[in-house]
Design an enzyme around this catalytic site. Sequence first.
Site, mmCIF file in Angstrom:
data_model
loop_
_atom_site.group_PDB
_atom_site.id
_atom_site.type_symbol
_atom_site.label_atom_id
_atom_site.label_comp_id
_atom_site.label_asym_id
_atom_site.label_seq_id
_atom_site.Cartn_x
_atom_site.Cartn_y
_atom_site.Cartn_z
ATOM 1 N N LYS A 21 -1.727 5.096 8.663
ATOM 2 C CA LYS A 21 -1.321 3.014 8.365
ATOM 3 C C LYS A 21 0.092 2.640 9.622
ATOM 4 C CE LYS A 21 -2.756 1.234 4.477
ATOM 5 N NZ LYS A 21 -2.836 0.396 3.977
ATOM 6 N N GLU A 26 -11.180 4.061 16.061
ATOM 7 C CA GLU A 26 -11.280 2.755 15.481
ATOM 8 C C GLU A 26 -10.603 1.965 14.516
ATOM 9 O OE1 GLU A 26 -14.791 2.884 12.628
ATOM 10 O OE2 GLU A 26 -15.755 4.477 13.797
ATOM 11 N N ASP A 69 -8.831 -4.796 7.766
ATOM 12 C CA ASP A 69 -7.936 -5.619 7.039
ATOM 13 C C ASP A 69 -8.981 -6.870 5.697
ATOM 14 O OD1 ASP A 69 -5.611 -4.837 4.636
ATOM 15 O OD2 ASP A 69 -4.506 -6.157 5.828
ATOM 16 N N LYS A 108 -8.617 -0.332 11.791
ATOM 17 C CA LYS A 108 -8.571 -0.660 10.119
ATOM 18 C C LYS A 108 -8.455 -1.770 9.846
ATOM 19 C CE LYS A 108 -7.204 1.799 5.684
ATOM 20 N NZ LYS A 108 -7.506 0.820 5.017
ATOM 21 N N ASP A 155 0.540 -1.331 0.486
ATOM 22 C CA ASP A 155 -0.104 -0.217 -0.045
ATOM 23 C C ASP A 155 1.223 1.493 -0.385
ATOM 24 O OD1 ASP A 155 -2.378 -1.875 -0.098
ATOM 25 O OD2 ASP A 155 -3.086 -1.352 2.054
ATOM 26 N N CYS A 186 6.918 -25.969 -16.315
ATOM 27 C CA CYS A 186 8.036 -27.261 -16.629
ATOM 28 C C CYS A 186 6.323 -28.052 -17.775
ATOM 29 C CB CYS A 186 8.652 -27.983 -15.630
ATOM 30 S SG CYS A 186 8.752 -29.881 -16.909
ATOM 31 N N CYS A 230 14.245 -27.154 -16.529
ATOM 32 C CA CYS A 230 13.599 -27.835 -15.735
ATOM 33 C C CYS A 230 14.743 -28.461 -14.420
ATOM 34 C CB CYS A 230 11.921 -28.874 -15.623
ATOM 35 S SG CYS A 230 11.899 -28.914 -13.905
ATOM 36 N N LYS A 248 -12.105 9.723 12.973
ATOM 37 C CA LYS A 248 -12.764 10.269 12.028
ATOM 38 C C LYS A 248 -13.341 11.669 13.042
ATOM 39 C CE LYS A 248 -15.038 5.655 10.681
ATOM 40 N NZ LYS A 248 -15.953 4.255 10.376
ATOM 41 N N ARG A 282 -17.960 -2.819 -3.384
ATOM 42 C CA ARG A 282 -17.683 -1.387 -3.097
ATOM 43 C C ARG A 282 -17.850 -1.149 -5.310
ATOM 44 N NH1 ARG A 282 -14.077 1.994 -0.564
ATOM 45 N NH2 ARG A 282 -12.749 0.146 0.593
ATOM 46 N N TYR A 341 -19.126 0.069 10.565
ATOM 47 C CA TYR A 341 -18.562 0.979 10.611
ATOM 48 C C TYR A 341 -19.095 2.893 10.208
ATOM 49 C CZ TYR A 341 -15.774 -0.217 6.969
ATOM 50 O OH TYR A 341 -14.948 -0.710 5.427
ATOM 51 N N LEU A 388 -10.496 6.379 1.741
ATOM 52 C CA LEU A 388 -9.714 6.593 2.871
ATOM 53 C C LEU A 388 -8.614 7.307 2.135
ATOM 54 C CD1 LEU A 388 -10.936 5.519 6.307
ATOM 55 C CD2 LEU A 388 -12.395 7.205 5.529
ATOM 56 N N CYS A 427 13.457 -32.148 -13.773
ATOM 57 C CA CYS A 427 13.704 -33.008 -15.308
ATOM 58 C C CYS A 427 14.675 -32.577 -16.218
ATOM 59 C CB CYS A 427 12.476 -33.955 -15.498
ATOM 60 S SG CYS A 427 11.712 -32.190 -16.613
ATOM 61 N N PHE A 484 2.205 1.541 -3.537
ATOM 62 C CA PHE A 484 1.066 2.004 -4.237
ATOM 63 C C PHE A 484 0.648 4.203 -3.863
ATOM 64 C CE2 PHE A 484 -3.021 3.657 -4.754
ATOM 65 C CZ PHE A 484 -4.064 3.108 -6.198
ATOM 66 N N ASP A 485 0.866 4.301 -2.517
ATOM 67 C CA ASP A 485 0.836 5.712 -2.685
ATOM 68 C C ASP A 485 1.693 6.182 -2.167
ATOM 69 O OD1 ASP A 485 -2.185 5.095 -0.810
ATOM 70 O OD2 ASP A 485 -1.490 4.890 0.739
ATOM 71 N N CYS A 520 7.735 -35.617 -14.329
ATOM 72 C CA CYS A 520 8.631 -34.714 -14.096
ATOM 73 C C CYS A 520 8.392 -34.745 -12.415
ATOM 74 C CB CYS A 520 8.603 -33.143 -14.494
ATOM 75 S SG CYS A 520 8.999 -32.034 -13.336
ATOM 76 N N GLU A 555 -16.108 -4.130 7.237
ATOM 77 C CA GLU A 555 -15.453 -4.291 6.215
ATOM 78 C C GLU A 555 -15.769 -6.127 6.336
ATOM 79 O OE1 GLU A 555 -13.324 -2.300 5.091
ATOM 80 O OE2 GLU A 555 -11.564 -3.540 4.635
HETATM 81 S S1 IVH Z 1 -15.123 4.637 7.246
HETATM 82 C C1 IVH Z 1 -16.498 7.214 4.024
HETATM 83 N N1 IVH Z 1 -13.670 3.260 8.848
HETATM 84 O O1 IVH Z 1 -10.450 1.121 5.199
HETATM 85 C C2 IVH Z 1 -15.652 6.306 4.656
HETATM 86 N N2 IVH Z 1 -13.296 2.520 7.067
HETATM 87 O O2 IVH Z 1 -8.507 2.316 3.005
HETATM 88 C C3 IVH Z 1 -15.964 5.650 5.108
HETATM 89 N N3 IVH Z 1 -12.284 0.882 6.505
HETATM 90 O O3 IVH Z 1 -12.459 2.585 2.647
HETATM 91 C C4 IVH Z 1 -14.600 3.992 5.189
HETATM 92 N N4 IVH Z 1 -11.423 -0.202 8.755
HETATM 93 O O4 IVH Z 1 -12.497 -0.334 3.424
HETATM 94 C C5 IVH Z 1 -14.106 3.038 7.959
HETATM 95 N N5 IVH Z 1 -13.221 1.515 10.913
HETATM 96 C C6 IVH Z 1 -12.924 1.999 9.820
HETATM 97 C C7 IVH Z 1 -13.012 0.841 8.713
HETATM 98 C C8 IVH Z 1 -12.116 1.486 7.232
HETATM 99 C C9 IVH Z 1 -11.360 -0.758 7.295
HETATM 100 C C10 IVH Z 1 -11.408 0.575 5.285
HETATM 101 C C11 IVH Z 1 -12.580 0.906 3.931
HETATM 102 C C12 IVH Z 1 -11.943 2.268 3.457
HETATM 103 C C13 IVH Z 1 -10.144 1.879 3.581
HETATM 104 C C14 IVH Z 1 -9.631 3.164 3.668
#
Ligand code: IVH
Length: 681
Positions: free
Chosen positions: A310, A112, A116, A114, A33, A422, A404, A286, A135, A223, A83, A407, A36-37, A428, A171
């Site tokens: 993260k 909260e 996975d 997060k 991630d 192979c 290989c 939040k 989604r 959530y 997010l 073999c 990616f970011d 093999c 999730e």
């Molecule tokens: S709130 C409008 N709360 O993480 C915001 N998301 O990387 C709604 N996720 O899109 C998301 N735990 O799929 C929220 N406690 C949590 C979460 C959570 C995992 C996921 C969710 C979100 C993604 C962002």
Amino acid sequence: MIDEIKSKIDTLTTELKEHNYRYYILAEPVISDREFDKMLKELEVLEKQYPEFAHPDSPTRVVGGAVTNNFVNKKHIRPMLSLANTYTEQELRDFDERVKKLAGTKIQYVCELKFDGFAIGLTYKKGKLVQALTRGDGISGDDVTENVKTIRTIPHQLIGNFPDEFEIRGEIFMHRKAFERMNEERIKNGEDPFANPRNSAAGTIKMKESSEVAKRPLDCFLYHFIGDENLFETHYQSLNAAKSWGLKVNDAARICNSIDEVWKFIKQWDKDRKNLSFETDGVVIKVNSLQLQHEIGYTAKNPRWAIAFKFETERVETKLISVDFQVGRTGAITPVANLEPVLILGTSVKRASLHNQDIIDQLDVRVGDTVFVEKGGEIIPKIVGVNISKRPLGTENLKFPENCPECNSLLLKNEDEAAHYCPNEDNCPPQIKGKLIHFVSRKAMNIDSIGDETIDLLWENELVKDFSDFYSLQFEDICGLSKKNFNEINGKEKNISLREKSAQNIIAGIVKSKNSTFRNVLFGLGIRYVGETVSKKLASYFNNIDNLAKASTDDLLKVDEIGERIAESVVKWFKNPQNLIIIEKLKKAGLNFESNENSQNALSGKLMGKSFVVSGVFTNFSRDGIKETIEKNGGKNIGSISSKTDFVLAGQNMGPAKLEKAKELGIKIISENDFIEMINE
Ligand code: IVH
């Protein structure tokens, strides 16, 4: 210069789209991630400076996923956003400053964990679960209601004082223990294990058969309430209310009155997360007041009132000593790095997968390098980079072998696949041994007295070379066999020998396996792409092995859900004379090559000899349910419409192309009610 910038924007856009596809659709990400970011940030900066080069569907503007083809696609009542991520305390404090600028100085947050997993939106009407949407691309997602209904912790009916209609998002995930158990089982059954719990949850929820989903241990935390805006003042109240209606909300959520308290929460959970039964990759912060959330608002992709922090994945440095190239059951070659042992998250790591040639090239990893190794959510550690400053002189590019290692056959690579393989599947050794292990596995012949070590023993003594050899084994051949086995994990040698009792159990297991159903035998043959579900479909469509062996690609394509890749693989398997000899020997040994399933569970024979193409969504049946009902009444499900189709069973949202084709060929189109009448007649 300008050309270079344009081309950089194009490349980043294409690559990020590809990574999104791998993450959201294939559930097989190849970069972290964080990487990616970093790429996304780079693109964002360039697009800001040169908006004229930005693509309208740039990954900076569109949430990652796209819908898959297997499910009905539906629009979200509100876009399902993602997010923004932060990785440092400073970035978190910047977020707090931004919020304060927009909404005043005294901000209350809710922190909260997060989770996975895999995002889902559940709709409840009059307390009843009526819809579950993935989604997708954020605007519309796949309707996976039937699959979600199999998750035990998601109530079908709410309790208490719930609103008439609302959506709640959350999730779907898999607990670590359940994931490990499932993977052990997969390995035992000769299937590839999933890389981590997130991938397995995502892969599971997109399975076609709900009955298969039900076998996988999924869970879900909710959530985000979306409904009557006047019902609650704060997000925290909405979580508590959801809990009181019977929905599963995680207990770790806390109110924090300052960003310092938020930081404390994060540091605490960074330490304690190891003790959780599930994976968390960070904390979500939040704004608690729903009125303030409303005022602060959204960007095109994310809410401005929330952010994710993260956690660092543990990354260590160690030396790459050598690379082995291992041959798997299907012939795929996996490069495996041998490392100087190093501790990650409390376990000693000596080996890491390098996946394939592309990954080796991308990393430019060489023997003698100091490499960075990570063990995030993954079970198998990953090499994620090279510390070039420590590269010794005289290292050479790592070359993939041309032959290989087992073999010596020339390795092949399909253009559209990353792996080399192979092709010598019949001779093999690791491929044959892999096939034997698959043959005795639980969902195939279920000979549980034969494990991997016994297979090694039988193979090395040249007692078993193909499946049919199991059935000529005698007690005297195997009793007392022994060999030394080297355990790679603890480096110790172990003596394996077959005593009288084990030898008796093996023979008894082999004899008992002759009662296995045709579909299990077919699965056991290990035909490429013919898994458990496909075996079941082929067995019930063709009834016996001779019909199946005679079938052409076109015949096979008529079977429900069988595509070209599977059809060609089946035809190829039965063209191989060596396989036909094995089948003959297995027949002589008394194995079951005839299907008698239709008559066993039959409700009636009212649809006997009739073939159906099912399309669309139904009111009284799930899609799997209606197909099962057809089979139980003697009918057959077929995948595509042809002149031999008797009925097209049309539900809501039936695809227009199918409708047209049915009309063109003059095939009878019946409704769900016509169908019910047919079976109740
Ligand atoms: S709130 C409008 N709360 O993480 C915001 N998301 O990387 C709604 N996720 O899109 C998301 N735990 O799929 C929220 N406690 C949590 C979460 C959570 C995992 C996921 C969710 C979100 C993604 C962002």
